[in-house]
Design a protein around this motif. Structure first.
Motif, PDB file in Angstrom:
ATOM      1  N   LYS A 199       1.092  -0.981   0.328  1.00 32.42           N
ATOM      2  CA  LYS A 199      -0.123   0.305   0.123  1.00 32.42           C
ATOM      3  C   LYS A 199       1.161   1.349  -0.245  1.00 32.42           C
ATOM      4  O   LYS A 199       0.528   2.095  -0.763  1.00 32.42           O
ATOM      5  CB  LYS A 199      -0.633   0.031   0.818  1.00 32.42           C
ATOM      6  CG  LYS A 199      -1.952   1.217   1.145  1.00 32.42           C
ATOM      7  CD  LYS A 199      -3.237   1.136   2.311  1.00 32.42           C
ATOM      8  CE  LYS A 199      -3.383   2.368   2.437  1.00 32.42           C
ATOM      9  NZ  LYS A 199      -4.281   2.853   2.982  1.00 32.42           N
TER      10      LYS A 199
ATOM     11  N   GLU B 240       1.009   4.437  -2.546  1.00 29.02           N
ATOM     12  CA  GLU B 240       1.361   6.148  -2.269  1.00 29.02           C
ATOM     13  C   GLU B 240       2.905   6.575  -2.949  1.00 29.02           C
ATOM     14  O   GLU B 240       2.275   7.463  -3.265  1.00 29.02           O
ATOM     15  CB  GLU B 240       1.161   5.928  -0.868  1.00 29.02           C
ATOM     16  CG  GLU B 240      -0.525   5.999  -0.472  1.00 29.02           C
ATOM     17  CD  GLU B 240      -0.366   5.277   0.868  1.00 29.02           C
ATOM     18  OE1 GLU B 240       0.563   6.077   2.095  1.00 29.02           O
ATOM     19  OE2 GLU B 240      -1.101   5.375   1.647  1.00 29.02           O
TER      20      GLU B 240
ATOM     21  N   ASN C 127       2.350   6.930  -6.564  1.00 30.06           N
ATOM     22  CA  ASN C 127       0.936   8.646  -6.819  1.00 30.06           C
ATOM     23  C   ASN C 127       1.568   9.515  -6.268  1.00 30.06           C
ATOM     24  O   ASN C 127       1.340  10.590  -7.505  1.00 30.06           O
ATOM     25  CB  ASN C 127       0.295   7.977  -6.351  1.00 30.06           C
ATOM     26  CG  ASN C 127      -0.707   6.536  -6.723  1.00 30.06           C
ATOM     27  OD1 ASN C 127      -0.641   5.931  -7.819  1.00 30.06           O
ATOM     28  ND2 ASN C 127      -1.463   5.951  -6.060  1.00 30.06           N
TER      29      ASN C 127
END
Length: 58
Positions: free
Chosen positions: A35, A39, A42
């Motif tokens: 996860k 992030e 992105n």
């Protein structure tokens, strides 16, 4: 430099989960690592776009 600090903080925040996953084979930590890496991806894309926009304005 705020963006760099965001990247650094994100990576440093994941350090414990990396250790738990790789050293102790904790599967939940692996999920958190994945996860966090998403992030990071992105955030990196946002930074790339921001840099390109600033560069094109010059």
């Amino acid at each position: 430099m705020k963006r760099f600090e965001q990247v650094r903080d994100l990576i440093m925040g994941l350090e414990g989960d990396f250790e738990k996953f790789y050293d102790k084979e904790n599967q939940a930590a692996g999920t958190r690592v994945r996860k966090g890496m998403q992030e990071l991806k992105n955030l990196a894309q946002e930074i790339r776009i921001e840099v390109q926009d600033i560069k094109n304005k010059s």
